[in-house]
Design a protein around this motif. Sequence first.
Motif, PDB file in Angstrom:
ATOM      1  N   ARG A   1      -5.852  13.355  -7.287  1.00 52.87           N
ATOM      2  CA  ARG A   1      -5.977  13.642  -8.730  1.00 52.87           C
ATOM      3  C   ARG A   1      -4.730  14.337  -9.254  1.00 52.87           C
ATOM      4  N   VAL A   2      -4.181  15.241  -8.438  1.00 48.88           N
ATOM      5  CA  VAL A   2      -2.958  15.922  -8.866  1.00 48.88           C
ATOM      6  C   VAL A   2      -1.826  14.907  -9.001  1.00 48.88           C
ATOM      7  N   LEU A   3      -1.751  13.965  -8.033  1.00 49.39           N
ATOM      8  CA  LEU A   3      -0.689  12.954  -8.107  1.00 49.39           C
ATOM      9  C   LEU A   3      -0.774  12.184  -9.419  1.00 49.39           C
ATOM     10  N   ARG A   4      -1.987  11.773  -9.776  1.00 47.68           N
ATOM     11  CA  ARG A   4      -2.117  10.997 -11.012  1.00 47.68           C
ATOM     12  C   ARG A   4      -1.825  11.853 -12.236  1.00 47.68           C
ATOM     13  N   ALA A   5      -2.189  13.109 -12.144  1.00 45.60           N
ATOM     14  CA  ALA A   5      -1.867  14.016 -13.259  1.00 45.60           C
ATOM     15  C   ALA A   5      -0.355  14.113 -13.429  1.00 45.60           C
TER      16      ALA A   5
ATOM     17  N   ALA B   1       6.964  19.362  -7.532  1.00 43.25           N
ATOM     18  CA  ALA B   1       7.939  18.826  -6.577  1.00 43.25           C
ATOM     19  C   ALA B   1       7.307  18.647  -5.203  1.00 43.25           C
ATOM     20  N   ALA B   2       6.478  19.598  -4.776  1.00 43.91           N
ATOM     21  CA  ALA B   2       5.866  19.504  -3.447  1.00 43.91           C
ATOM     22  C   ALA B   2       4.925  18.314  -3.375  1.00 43.91           C
ATOM     23  N   PHE B   3       4.106  18.123  -4.405  1.00 45.43           N
ATOM     24  CA  PHE B   3       3.171  16.989  -4.405  1.00 45.43           C
ATOM     25  C   PHE B   3       3.921  15.664  -4.409  1.00 45.43           C
ATOM     26  N   LYS B   4       4.986  15.590  -5.231  1.00 47.24           N
ATOM     27  CA  LYS B   4       5.772  14.360  -5.285  1.00 47.24           C
ATOM     28  C   LYS B   4       6.380  14.051  -3.927  1.00 47.24           C
ATOM     29  N   LEU B   5       6.908  15.110  -3.295  1.00 45.11           N
ATOM     30  CA  LEU B   5       7.543  14.925  -1.993  1.00 45.11           C
ATOM     31  C   LEU B   5       6.517  14.429  -0.978  1.00 45.11           C
ATOM     32  N   GLN B   6       5.302  14.998  -1.014  1.00 46.53           N
ATOM     33  CA  GLN B   6       4.267  14.569  -0.075  1.00 46.53           C
ATOM     34  C   GLN B   6       3.928  13.097  -0.287  1.00 46.53           C
ATOM     35  N   ALA B   7       3.780  12.696  -1.550  1.00 50.89           N
ATOM     36  CA  ALA B   7       3.444  11.295  -1.827  1.00 50.89           C
ATOM     37  C   ALA B   7       4.580  10.376  -1.388  1.00 50.89           C
ATOM     38  N   PHE B   8       5.805  10.807  -1.631  1.00 48.87           N
ATOM     39  CA  PHE B   8       6.958   9.992  -1.264  1.00 48.87           C
ATOM     40  C   PHE B   8       7.028   9.808   0.251  1.00 48.87           C
TER      41      PHE B   8
ATOM     42  N   LEU C   1       0.840  -1.210   0.000  1.00 52.10           N
ATOM     43  CA  LEU C   1       0.000   0.000   0.000  1.00 52.10           C
ATOM     44  C   LEU C   1       0.872   1.256   0.000  1.00 52.10           C
ATOM     45  N   GLY C   2       1.941   1.204   0.791  1.00 56.46           N
ATOM     46  CA  GLY C   2       2.858   2.347   0.831  1.00 56.46           C
ATOM     47  C   GLY C   2       3.508   2.579  -0.525  1.00 56.46           C
ATOM     48  N   LEU C   3       3.960   1.490  -1.140  1.00 59.73           N
ATOM     49  CA  LEU C   3       4.610   1.612  -2.443  1.00 59.73           C
ATOM     50  C   LEU C   3       3.608   2.085  -3.497  1.00 59.73           C
ATOM     51  N   ASN C   4       2.348   1.681  -3.318  1.00 52.04           N
ATOM     52  CA  ASN C   4       1.332   2.086  -4.292  1.00 52.04           C
ATOM     53  C   ASN C   4       1.141   3.604  -4.300  1.00 52.04           C
ATOM     54  N   VAL C   5       1.204   4.221  -3.102  1.00 56.70           N
ATOM     55  CA  VAL C   5       1.089   5.679  -3.045  1.00 56.70           C
ATOM     56  C   VAL C   5       2.215   6.318  -3.858  1.00 56.70           C
ATOM     57  N   GLN C   6       3.418   5.707  -3.763  1.00 55.56           N
ATOM     58  CA  GLN C   6       4.567   6.299  -4.464  1.00 55.56           C
ATOM     59  C   GLN C   6       4.560   5.942  -5.952  1.00 55.56           C
ATOM     60  N   TRP C   7       4.481   4.665  -6.244  1.00 55.35           N
ATOM     61  CA  TRP C   7       4.599   4.241  -7.639  1.00 55.35           C
ATOM     62  C   TRP C   7       3.248   4.268  -8.354  1.00 55.35           C
TER      63      TRP C   7
ATOM     64  N   PHE D   1      -8.598   2.640   3.734  1.00 53.85           N
ATOM     65  CA  PHE D   1      -9.569   3.725   3.582  1.00 53.85           C
ATOM     66  C   PHE D   1      -8.870   5.071   3.480  1.00 53.85           C
ATOM     67  N   LEU D   2      -7.778   5.220   4.224  1.00 55.87           N
ATOM     68  CA  LEU D   2      -7.030   6.475   4.174  1.00 55.87           C
ATOM     69  C   LEU D   2      -6.473   6.733   2.770  1.00 55.87           C
ATOM     70  N   VAL D   3      -5.756   5.734   2.230  1.00 61.08           N
ATOM     71  CA  VAL D   3      -5.111   5.977   0.933  1.00 61.08           C
ATOM     72  C   VAL D   3      -6.134   6.024  -0.202  1.00 61.08           C
ATOM     73  N   GLU D   4      -7.228   5.272  -0.025  1.00 65.97           N
ATOM     74  CA  GLU D   4      -8.284   5.276  -1.033  1.00 65.97           C
ATOM     75  C   GLU D   4      -8.954   6.661  -1.055  1.00 65.97           C
ATOM     76  N   ARG D   5      -9.186   7.201   0.159  1.00 62.69           N
ATOM     77  CA  ARG D   5      -9.776   8.537   0.282  1.00 62.69           C
ATOM     78  C   ARG D   5      -8.839   9.570  -0.346  1.00 62.69           C
ATOM     79  N   ALA D   6      -7.540   9.392  -0.058  1.00 63.05           N
ATOM     80  CA  ALA D   6      -6.548  10.345  -0.579  1.00 63.05           C
ATOM     81  C   ALA D   6      -6.511  10.287  -2.103  1.00 63.05           C
ATOM     82  N   LEU D   7      -6.634   9.067  -2.633  1.00 60.77           N
ATOM     83  CA  LEU D   7      -6.567   8.893  -4.081  1.00 60.77           C
ATOM     84  C   LEU D   7      -7.704   9.621  -4.782  1.00 60.77           C
ATOM     85  N   ARG D   8      -8.904   9.590  -4.122  1.00 57.55           N
ATOM     86  CA  ARG D   8     -10.072  10.191  -4.758  1.00 57.55           C
ATOM     87  C   ARG D   8     -10.202  11.679  -4.448  1.00 57.55           C
ATOM     88  N   SER D   9      -9.314  12.178  -3.615  1.00 59.64           N
ATOM     89  CA  SER D   9      -9.375  13.605  -3.277  1.00 59.64           C
ATOM     90  C   SER D   9      -8.706  14.411  -4.388  1.00 59.64           C
TER      91      SER D   9
END
Lengths: 341, 300
Positions: free
Chosen positions: A200-204, A220-227, A26-32, A188-196
Amino acid sequence: MDVLVGILNYLLFFSITAGVYAVLALGLNVQWGYTGLFNIGVAGFYAVGAYTSALVSGPPPGALDWRVFGGWGLPFPMGFAAAGVVAALVALLIGWITIRLKEDYLAIATIGIAEVLRLIIKNEAWLTNGVWGLKNIPSPWFQPVQSGVTAFLAARPQLPGWLVSLLKGAYSWVYLGLLAAVILALYFLVERALRSPWGRVLRAIREDEVAAAAQGKNVAAFKLQAFVLGSAIMGLAGSLYAHYARYLSVEKFEPLYGTFIVWVMLVAGGAGNNKGAILGAFLIWGLWAGTDFLTGYLPLSDVRASALRVVLIGVLLVGILLVRPRGILGEEKFVSRLFKG
Amino acid sequence: MWERIPQLIVYGLVSGSVITLGAVGLSLTYSILRFSNFAHGDLMTSGAYLGLGFLVLFSPLLPGRFGPLSFGPALIPAVLCAMAANAALAIGIDRLVYRHLRRAKAVLLLMASVGVAFVLRNLILFSAEADPLYFSHHIQRALRIGGVRVKADQLFILGVAVLAVLFLHVLLRYTKTGKAMRAMADNPELAQVSGINTERVVAWTWAVGAALAALGGILSGIENKLVTPELGWQTLLPLFAAVILGGIGSPYGAMLGGMTIGLAEEVSTAFISTAYKPAVAFGILVLMLLVRPQGLLGRR
C-alpha cells in the motif's frame, strides 16, 4: 500425428520462453506497476542473473574456453538463489545512487548500467567467455529424466513413433513444470506483498510521493526495497533462461529482447496487475512469434523483416499508451475488507 | 601512453562537438517539454541519413570539393535540407504522439519516447538496412601541428559546433521566440496566461532540437566517413552524461558537458580498452549524480 507432436513441441518451447518473460514482467511490475520506478535496464539484471547462475552451477572452464573463473558445478537451486542475490546487489548499488533523484535519472542510470554490463560480458572473456559465450550449462535433473525415458522406451519397443518422439522431449515438460511452479510461487509472493501494508505504501508513493512522505513514510527506503525486489526477480528470470537455453551469449541481452519487449508486455497486460503481467508476456510473445511467421511470407531480407516487426511492436506500445494506458486487464481496485462489509 | 594524449585531445574535441550538438537539443527539449527524450539519439541518426540522402541528390548538381575538406558545395544545401526535414519529422512525431500526452505524467512521455526511439531506429534499419553507408571515400591528408595530426574536416566540425551553440545562445537570448522558450521553461502556466502560444513554442523547440541533432549526426558521418542505424543509440549515453554534467537547460552547459565527455572518452583510451568508452561516459554521469546532480552550470 507427427505434425501434432511438432506443434505440441513448438508450443512447449514457446511457453517456456514466454514463461521466462512472465517472470521478468512480474519483476518489472513490482518496480513500475507498484511503485512507478522507471527501469529501462531490465536486460542488465536479467543478464547478471543468467551469468551468475551459469558460473555458480555450470561446468568449470574447458580447454577451449577463455574464461578462468567460476563453473563450480553447484546444484541448480544454489545458482538460482545466487542469481537473485547478485542482481539484487547490483540494484542496491544503482538504486542507492539514483533513487532519491528525479525519475529520469533512475531511467538513465538503468540504461547505463545495462549497457556497461553488456560491455563487460562482451569484453571480459576471463569471466564470461566473451563473444564465444558460456556453453554446456546443465539443466536441472536432466540426466535422471533422460535416462528414465531411455529405459522406459527400451523396455517397450512396440510403442508408436509419435509417442516415442513425444517422450524423447519429456525433459521440456519437466522444465515447464519447474518454471510454472516458480511463476506461481512468485505470483503469490508479489501478490501478497502488494496487498500488505508495504504494498500500500508503494502505491501511495506511486500516486503521490509528497503525500506519502507527509504521512511519515521513508519514501526513498520503500522505493529502494521495491527496486531491489524487482531486480532480484529479474535475476531469477535470467537463471531460468540460462538453465534451459544451456548457452549464454551477449546478443540475448540486447535492449530489444532484454528490456523493450518486457515493457511492451507489462504495459499491454496492465501495469500494476500481476495477472496482467503474465498475460501480457504470453500475448506479446505470441504476437512476436506470429509476426516472425508472417514476415516470413514477405519478400524481405532478414534485417528488414526483423526491423519491421520491431516497428510494429513499438507502434503497439505507443498506441496502448495513447489509447488504453491501463492495458488489457488494468490495475485491480483494492477495497479494504472492513469496507466490503 | 602519455605521448598519445595531445592527439587524443584532438579526437576528443571532435567527438565532443558531435555530442554537444546532440546535447544542446536534448537539454532544450528537456527544459521546455519536461521529459527526457530517449529518442533524441535516434533523431541524430535520422538526420544523418537524411543528410546523406540529400547529399546524393545535390552532388551531381554541385560537384567538386572545398580545398582540403572531404566535401564540396553540395554539402551546404544537403545539410540545410536535412535539418529542415528532421525538424519536420520531430514536429510530426510530436503531433502524432507527445501532444496527446501533454497533461500526462512525465514518466509516460518518457516511456512513449522509448517506443518512438525503437520505431525510428527500426524504420531507418528497414529503409537503409544495417550495413554502413558512406559519406565519402575521400582520403584526407592530415595537417601536422606540433606533432599532432589534425584533419581540415575536424577543424570544420569544431567550428560548426561552436557556431551552433552561439546561434542557440543568440536565439534564446535575443529573439522573441527564444524569450518565449525561456519563459515556458521557467513556468509553462505563467507563460500561457501571459499570451504565449505554447504549442508554437513546443513546435519551435522540436524544430531547433531536431535540426541541431541532424547537424550533429551529419558531422559524425563526416568525421567517421560512415553512418549506421546504431549511431544514435551509441550516442545516447554520452548525450545524457553531457546534459547532466553541464546542467539541464543551459546551452553553454551542454557544450561544456559535451566537450568534457568527448575528451574523457577519447583520453581514456590511452589507459583502458576502447570498448569501454560508453562506460567512461556512464562513470562520469554516476559521479555527477552523486556529487552535484544539478550539473556544473545548472540552476538550483
